[in-house]
Design a protein around this motif. Structure first.
Motif, short mmCIF file in Angstrom:
data_model
loop_
_atom_site.label_atom_id
_atom_site.label_comp_id
_atom_site.label_asym_id
_atom_site.label_seq_id
_atom_site.Cartn_x
_atom_site.Cartn_y
_atom_site.Cartn_z
N ALA A 147 41.19 26.74 79.41
CA ALA A 147 40.46 25.93 80.41
C ALA A 147 38.88 26.47 80.38
O ALA A 147 38.46 26.78 81.48
N PRO A 148 38.07 26.45 79.21
CA PRO A 148 36.68 27.33 79.09
C PRO A 148 35.52 26.46 80.03
O PRO A 148 34.80 27.05 80.40
N LEU A 149 35.96 25.32 80.30
CA LEU A 149 34.78 24.54 81.00
C LEU A 149 35.03 24.73 82.72
O LEU A 149 34.07 24.37 83.50
N HIS A 150 36.19 25.15 82.92
CA HIS A 150 36.57 25.28 84.30
C HIS A 150 36.73 26.59 84.90
O HIS A 150 36.33 27.17 85.92
N ASN A 151 37.88 27.18 84.20
CA ASN A 151 38.21 28.70 84.80
C ASN A 151 37.12 29.68 84.99
O ASN A 151 36.85 30.51 86.06
N PRO A 152 36.21 30.04 83.94
CA PRO A 152 35.17 30.77 84.34
C PRO A 152 34.10 30.25 85.32
O PRO A 152 33.73 31.35 86.16
N ALA A 153 33.84 29.12 85.70
CA ALA A 153 32.97 28.66 86.63
C ALA A 153 33.75 28.85 88.11
O ALA A 153 33.18 29.14 88.97
N ASN A 154 35.13 28.60 88.08
CA ASN A 154 35.92 28.80 89.17
C ASN A 154 35.89 30.18 89.53
O ASN A 154 35.60 30.69 90.86
N LEU A 155 35.89 31.10 88.73
CA LEU A 155 35.94 32.52 88.95
C LEU A 155 34.73 33.13 89.32
O LEU A 155 34.47 34.01 90.48
N LEU A 156 33.57 32.54 89.05
CA LEU A 156 32.31 32.83 89.42
C LEU A 156 32.10 32.58 90.93
O LEU A 156 31.52 33.11 91.57
N GLY A 157 32.61 31.24 91.18
CA GLY A 157 32.47 30.92 92.73
C GLY A 157 33.20 31.96 93.42
O GLY A 157 32.72 32.25 94.85
N ILE A 158 34.47 32.40 92.80
CA ILE A 158 35.25 33.16 93.89
C ILE A 158 34.73 34.49 93.93
O ILE A 158 34.48 34.74 95.41
N ARG A 159 34.26 34.90 93.06
CA ARG A 159 33.44 36.32 93.23
C ARG A 159 32.26 36.25 94.11
O ARG A 159 31.86 37.13 94.99
N ALA A 160 31.32 35.18 93.63
CA ALA A 160 30.32 35.06 94.69
C ALA A 160 30.48 34.77 96.21
O ALA A 160 30.06 35.63 97.18
N ALA A 161 31.44 34.08 96.46
CA ALA A 161 32.12 33.72 98.06
C ALA A 161 32.74 34.90 98.60
O ALA A 161 32.56 34.98 99.82
N LYS A 162 33.30 35.87 97.87
CA LYS A 162 33.97 37.17 98.29
C LYS A 162 32.61 37.98 98.78
O LYS A 162 32.91 38.63 99.64
N LYS A 163 31.55 38.05 98.15
CA LYS A 163 30.57 38.63 98.70
C LYS A 163 29.81 38.32 99.79
O LYS A 163 29.36 38.91 100.81
#
Length: 405
Positions: free
Chosen positions: A121-137
């Motif tokens: 899911a190259p169009l979705h998972n990388p972006a999902n992960l970016l959001g997770i890591r940003a939100a965790k900070k």
């Protein structure tokens, strides 16, 4: 208790804030950060105290998430005073493979699985992960929970999820049917049972999530037993720009005849096919319907192929489940196009499906049921609410741990 839901795309962050009051979740605010990484980005927010809109230059998701916090804590129109009020943050993630069967607290293992399935899911998972890591900070005191689209489909049996290629590739690469739109299916199936006044465990439902991305799911007694999307969201129905089901040999012959690379064929099937490719006009069903009414044969052809594919899956899943009790339409096309619903259901009277034309034109006025009273199979239109499902799953995890982490 407050739950923030994040849906992070490649250049967007959509968010909704919920408050748990009186035993129920209530939406407090929503918004979007758009065009992240471009010259001009846009922030839009709506809460109980008013709206906020402005432009900014937002370089990445971490900076975008700081703008989410900025509008949520706005002194005049915000909904919270500080991040300490957020108990849980729920994240939509598209692909979790077969390892994750439900909502999961985000830890190193979960992040590694999201990264692992990014190749599918190259169009979705990388972006999902970016959001997770940003939100965790930004929301470091909250519990972060990932809710996966694929989790709903992990009940699909082996005979339905395996492809007839050498078994070693399943073992080596995990090549199998995974399915998507699972969060939407979880909501609309539950809601269908409520509307019909019957337990979900007693219903055989065919749910049609029809948007720019489209799929169908067979849900037998509360468990998904098959779905049209496969290892990736390319398989299944005709979509806005995706081909859906095709003869696999077409891939080979396009490479041979057109001199295209594998990447170029993959792009063609994902970005230049579907309704857009068939019509040469648009990937928007609304535009194509208007063109059809004007006599555009290419537009008519595209919509007929789209409807036929959905119709075929409804028949197949009726057989797979030994019958069907309800058909549910949801998402943009499914919820908003009486024309396409009628085109899809036309000719299915032999399955016990009788559409009421008046109800089909205004589902909300008829309790979301658009079939005739004497229809053996009930047909419903249910506006989906994926964010609410994510909020509910996140709330459960927060409650299990007794509050904030």
């Amino acid at each position: 208790m407050k739950i923030l839901v994040i849906n992070s795309g490649s250049s967007t962050i959509k968010f909704k804030l919920y408050s748990f009051e009186g035993g129920e979740l209530h939406e407090v605010a929503n918004g979007i950060v758009e065009r992240i990484g471009e010259e001009v980005s846009y922030v839009r927010y709506r809460g109980r105290k008013g709206e906020i809109r402005y432009e900014a230059k937002i370089k990445d998701h971490e900076e975008g998430m700081s703008h989410v916090l900025k509008v949520l804590t706005d002194p005049e129109k915000g909904s919270i005073q500080d991040t300490g009020e957020i108990d849980g943050v729920g994240h939509r993630v598209v692909h979790g493979g077969s390892e994750i069967t439900g909502a999961a607290i985000v830890d190193e293992r979960v992040e590694s699985l999201i990264k692992k399935y990014a190749r599918m899911a190259p169009l979705h998972n990388p972006a999902n992960l970016l959001g997770i890591r940003a939100a965790k900070k930004v929301f470091s005191r909250a519990l972060h929970v990932a809710v996966f689209d694929t989790a709903f489909h992990t009940t699909i049996p082996e005979e339905a999820y395996l492809y007839a290629i050498p078994y070693e590739y399943f073992l080596k690469y995990g090549i199998r049917r995974y399915g998507f739109h699972g969060i939407s299916y979880a909501y609309v199936c539950r809601k269908a049972a409520e509307i019909l006044g019957r337990p979900l465990e007693q219903l055989r439902i065919i749910a049609c999530h029809l948007g720019s991305g489209a799929s169908v799911a067979a849900v037998k007694y509360g468990r998904c037993v098959d779905t049209s999307m496969g290892m990736t969201p390319l398989e299944g129905l005709v979509m806005g720009t995706r081909s859906g089901d095709i003869d696999p040999a077409i891939f080979y012959f396009l490479m041979k005849w057109e001199g295209l690379s594998a990447d170029e064929v993959y792009e063609l099937l994902n970005e230049r096919s579907g309704l857009f490719g068939l019509s040469g006009v648009s990937n928007d069903v609304r535009v194509l319907i208007e063109e059809w009414r004007k006599g555009n044969e290419a537009a008519a052809r595209a919509l007929k192929v789209f409807a036929y594919r959905v119709k075929k899956y409804i028949g197949a899943y009726t057989a797979a489940m030994g019958g069907v009790d309800a058909i549910v339409f949801t998402a943009g096309i499914g919820e908003q196009s009486p024309f396409m619903r009628k085109l899809i259901l036309s000719g299915l009277e032999g399955l016990g499906i009788k559409l009421d034309d008046a109800k089909n034109e205004n589902p909300a006025a008829h309790g979301w049921v658009i079939s005739r009273d004497d229809s053996k199979v009930k047909v419903l239109v249910i506006p989906t609410d994926e964010e609410l499902v994510i909020a509910e799953e996140t709330l459960k995890k927060v409650q299990e741990l007794g509050g904030k982490r």
